[in-house]
Design a protein around this motif. Structure first.
Motif, PDB file in Angstrom:
ATOM      1  N   UNK A 107     -53.508  61.691 -37.391  1.00 55.88           N
ATOM      2  CA  UNK A 107     -53.061  60.308 -37.273  1.00 55.88           C
ATOM      3  C   UNK A 107     -52.168  59.999 -38.468  1.00 55.88           C
ATOM      4  N   UNK A 108     -50.923  59.582 -38.215  1.00 52.83           N
ATOM      5  CA  UNK A 108     -50.020  59.257 -39.333  1.00 52.83           C
ATOM      6  C   UNK A 108     -50.595  58.138 -40.214  1.00 52.83           C
ATOM      7  N   UNK A 109     -50.234  58.193 -41.508  1.00 47.49           N
ATOM      8  CA  UNK A 109     -50.721  57.201 -42.472  1.00 47.49           C
ATOM      9  C   UNK A 109     -49.551  56.573 -43.221  1.00 47.49           C
TER      10      UNK A 109
ATOM     11  N   UNK B  86     -54.861  64.435 -51.760  1.00 47.38           N
ATOM     12  CA  UNK B  86     -55.966  65.258 -52.273  1.00 47.38           C
ATOM     13  C   UNK B  86     -56.181  66.493 -51.411  1.00 47.38           C
ATOM     14  N   UNK B  87     -56.108  66.330 -50.100  1.00 47.11           N
ATOM     15  CA  UNK B  87     -56.297  67.470 -49.197  1.00 47.11           C
ATOM     16  C   UNK B  87     -55.222  68.522 -49.457  1.00 47.11           C
ATOM     17  N   UNK B  88     -53.971  68.090 -49.544  1.00 46.44           N
ATOM     18  CA  UNK B  88     -52.866  69.025 -49.806  1.00 46.44           C
ATOM     19  C   UNK B  88     -53.037  69.684 -51.184  1.00 46.44           C
ATOM     20  N   UNK B  89     -53.459  68.901 -52.171  1.00 42.82           N
ATOM     21  CA  UNK B  89     -53.686  69.432 -53.519  1.00 42.82           C
ATOM     22  C   UNK B  89     -54.847  70.406 -53.583  1.00 42.82           C
ATOM     23  N   UNK B  90     -55.924  70.108 -52.861  1.00 40.93           N
ATOM     24  CA  UNK B  90     -57.090  71.003 -52.842  1.00 40.93           C
ATOM     25  C   UNK B  90     -56.729  72.363 -52.263  1.00 40.93           C
TER      26      UNK B  90
ATOM     27  N   UNK C 207     -57.494  64.861 -40.414  1.00 42.84           N
ATOM     28  CA  UNK C 207     -57.711  63.419 -40.469  1.00 42.84           C
ATOM     29  C   UNK C 207     -57.811  62.985 -41.929  1.00 42.84           C
ATOM     30  N   UNK C 208     -57.047  61.948 -42.296  1.00 41.75           N
ATOM     31  CA  UNK C 208     -57.112  61.371 -43.646  1.00 41.75           C
ATOM     32  C   UNK C 208     -57.145  59.857 -43.496  1.00 41.75           C
ATOM     33  N   UNK C 209     -57.977  59.200 -44.304  1.00 48.38           N
ATOM     34  CA  UNK C 209     -58.116  57.741 -44.228  1.00 48.38           C
ATOM     35  C   UNK C 209     -56.909  57.014 -44.792  1.00 48.38           C
TER      36      UNK C 209
END
Length: 163
Positions: A90-92, A30-34, A21-23
């Motif tokens: 959920x797509x963003x 950031x999640x992919x980079x982390x 889940x990403x807002x």
């Protein structure tokens, strides 16, 4: 397909996250980079570079319907070749004609030549809707790896066929 094939063959299961889940797009990047950072492939500056580049150039990272490929320049902190794949619950939106994004693939390459080659290789594979669909529907990291392996084999068969 040399660099991508090697990355996928040696893909650490921890480089893939599914049902995330990403807002917004910044959080997804950031999640992919982390993931890349935690695997020792990039510095923290590289993650900021991915976000700054996307903000500066707009939704350049959305290279196929529903698939974003955020990255930064090698000199922004790419320490080793690497790739992370995040399948969102959920797509963003990235404010792109190819929105909404369901799959975020971040990559790093320490040299300019590797960076350009890897970008080209990923772009070629993602030009097929089959891989796009399989990645969007992946439920496990192994689903993601299998989808890439199958796409690479199919690409090689088509491009090495003797007619």
């Amino acid at each position: 397909m040399n660099i991508l094939k090697k990355l996928i063959a040696n893909m650490d299961i921890n480089a893939i996250a599914v049902n995330v889940e990403a807002k917004n797009w910044v959080e997804a990047v950031k999640i992919a980079g982390e993931i890349l950072y935690n695997l020792g492939r990039v510095s923290q500056e590289y993650i900021e570079g991915m976000i700054k580049t996307t903000k500066r150039l707009g939704p350049y990272a959305v290279i196929a319907p529903g698939v974003a490929l955020p990255h930064a320049r090698p000199e922004n902190g790419a320490l080793e070749l690497g790739m992370s794949i995040v399948v969102l619950r959920t797509p963003i939106d990235f404010d792109s004609p190819n929105d909404p994004v369901k799959v975020v693939i971040a990559f790093s390459a320490p040299t300019k030549s590797e960076h350009l080659e890897l970008l080209k290789e990923i772009g070629k594979l993602l030009s097929t809707t089959v891989l796009q669909k399989k990645l969007k529907h992946a439920k496990t990291p192994n689903d993601v790896i299998s989808a890439f392996k199958e796409a690479i084999v199919n690409y090689e068969v088509i491009n090495n066929a003797d007619y």
